[in-house]
Design a protein around this motif. Structure first.
Motif, PDB file in Angstrom:
ATOM      1  N   ILE A  67      -6.579   2.524  -8.925  1.00  0.00           N
ATOM      2  CA  ILE A  67      -5.162   2.672  -8.564  1.00  0.00           C
ATOM      3  C   ILE A  67      -4.301   2.656  -9.822  1.00  0.00           C
ATOM      4  O   ILE A  67      -3.284   3.330  -9.893  1.00  0.00           O
ATOM      5  N   LYS A 112       0.835  -1.215   0.000  1.00  0.00           N
ATOM      6  CA  LYS A 112       0.000   0.000   0.000  1.00  0.00           C
ATOM      7  C   LYS A 112       0.868   1.263   0.000  1.00  0.00           C
ATOM      8  O   LYS A 112       0.621   2.202  -0.763  1.00  0.00           O
ATOM      9  N   LYS A 113       1.880   1.271   0.862  1.00  0.00           N
ATOM     10  CA  LYS A 113       2.743   2.450   0.994  1.00  0.00           C
ATOM     11  C   LYS A 113       3.482   2.739  -0.309  1.00  0.00           C
ATOM     12  O   LYS A 113       3.523   3.887  -0.776  1.00  0.00           O
ATOM     13  N   THR A 126       3.804   8.211  -7.886  1.00  0.00           N
ATOM     14  CA  THR A 126       2.916   9.082  -8.673  1.00  0.00           C
ATOM     15  C   THR A 126       2.948   8.741 -10.169  1.00  0.00           C
ATOM     16  O   THR A 126       2.173   9.292 -10.943  1.00  0.00           O
ATOM     17  N   ASP A 137       0.942   3.915  -2.928  1.00  0.00           N
ATOM     18  CA  ASP A 137       0.389   5.234  -2.587  1.00  0.00           C
ATOM     19  C   ASP A 137       1.382   6.355  -2.877  1.00  0.00           C
ATOM     20  O   ASP A 137       1.005   7.444  -3.317  1.00  0.00           O
ATOM     21  N   GLU A 138       2.666   6.082  -2.612  1.00  0.00           N
ATOM     22  CA  GLU A 138       3.682   7.127  -2.761  1.00  0.00           C
ATOM     23  C   GLU A 138       4.164   7.291  -4.201  1.00  0.00           C
ATOM     24  O   GLU A 138       4.791   8.294  -4.538  1.00  0.00           O
TER      25      GLU A 138
END
Length: 303
Positions: free
Chosen positions: A147, A110-111, A117, A114-115
């Motif tokens: 996502i 997830k991290k 771009t 999420d980070e």
């Protein structure tokens, strides 16, 4: 003027088929593959060139919960690769995770996602071991999550949808001249690939903890104008008790290992070699920063 080029990271949990996928896209065996998780330990760079584009793939170790320093360094390779990328391929194994829950409930996954771009492509791999219904269900789950820029289902081993995946990658790459010459497949030298081939055979040949406790170091590599090239390699283990397991009774295990490794090395180098294998003990090397740096597990800081 419209030539495209860029860096593409292959990331995902261990044993989802990232290395097999890289080899399928490149069209040759560059990254070692075994049925065991955590076979890939470093960032492997593979280059696919055509008249209109150049894709620089970064094959990475599986995303895991680090239990010792080597695994922390492996995770660092993933993070640094993502930072260096123009496009991210996130690979999931539909056979072992048909709903995606095992993968996407992982906090590290997830991290990282999420980070990041950059444009992200979800690669649903091993569809030959699943059903169209299960594949479609997983696609629908991630279309709703929004996502990923694109979702492509593939079978790396069967070569299904590999050309389609390459088209999707090229579409997302920036306009840029080539980074490498057309005939270059990687930035690593022959010594690196020889050590990886031997390590692959260790993973295939030995069981339990042995493969994970070993490292391969090329001590000598002599190219000869006449006769076979000479390669001397050390198989490094963590404990004295592991040494006789590698060697085997009357040296039979290491002889067999040497034979199959030599044959693979000769196929890769396209020339004959004389391979000598030795076993060295380096206590707890997987948690020793100096030993890890020596073996090439050092993540460069690009900031």
């Amino acid at each position: 003027m419209n030539h495209k080029a860029g860096f593409v990271s292959l990331i995902g949990k261990p044993n989802v088929g990232k290395s097999t996928l890289l080899n399928a896209m490149i069209g040759t065996k560059l990254s070692i593959t075994t049925s065991k998780p955590q076979t890939t330990r470093k960032k492997i760079l593979g280059i696919l060139s055509s008249e209109d584009y150049q894709i620089i793939f970064l094959d990475t170790p599986g995303i895991l919960n680090p239990e010792y320093l080597l695994q922390e360094r492996m995770l660092d390779f993933v993070v640094s690769s993502v930072k260096d990328s123009d496009v991210i391929l996130f690979v999931v194994d539909i056979k072992n995770d048909p709903t995606g829950s095992k993968t996407f409930e992982d906090e590290r996954v997830k991290k990282i996602l999420d980070e990041a771009t950059q444009p992200k492509i979800l690669v649903i791999n091993k569809i030959d071991e699943s059903t169209p219904e299960v594949v479609e269900n997983l696609k629908n789950v991630f279309i709703k999550k929004n996502i990923f820029t694109k979702i492509v289902d593939t079978s790396a081993t069967m070569g299904i949808n590999i050309s389609q995946l390459i088209k999707e990658i090229v579409y997302l790459l920036p306009i840029h001249p080539k980074y490498y010459p057309d005939d270059q497949l990687s930035d690593e030298n022959e010594r690196f690939f020889v050590s990886e081939i031997i390590r692959e055979k260790v993973f295939e040949f030995y069981r339990d903890e042995i493969p994970y406790s070993t490292e391969v170091e090329i001590e000598e590599f002599k190219e000869r104008q006449t006769g076979k090239d000479y390669i001397r390699a050390n198989i490094v283990v963590e404990r004295e008790s592991q040494k006789p397991i590698i060697i085997g009774e009357k040296g039979l295990a290491i002889k067999k290992l040497g034979k199959i490794a030599r044959e693979e090395i000769e196929r890769f180098l396209e020339r004959e070699v004389f391979l000598e294998l030795f076993v060295k003990v380096r206590e707890k090397w997987r948690s020793n920063p100096n030993m890890l740096n020596r073996f090439g597990y050092k993540v460069e800081d690009n900031d």
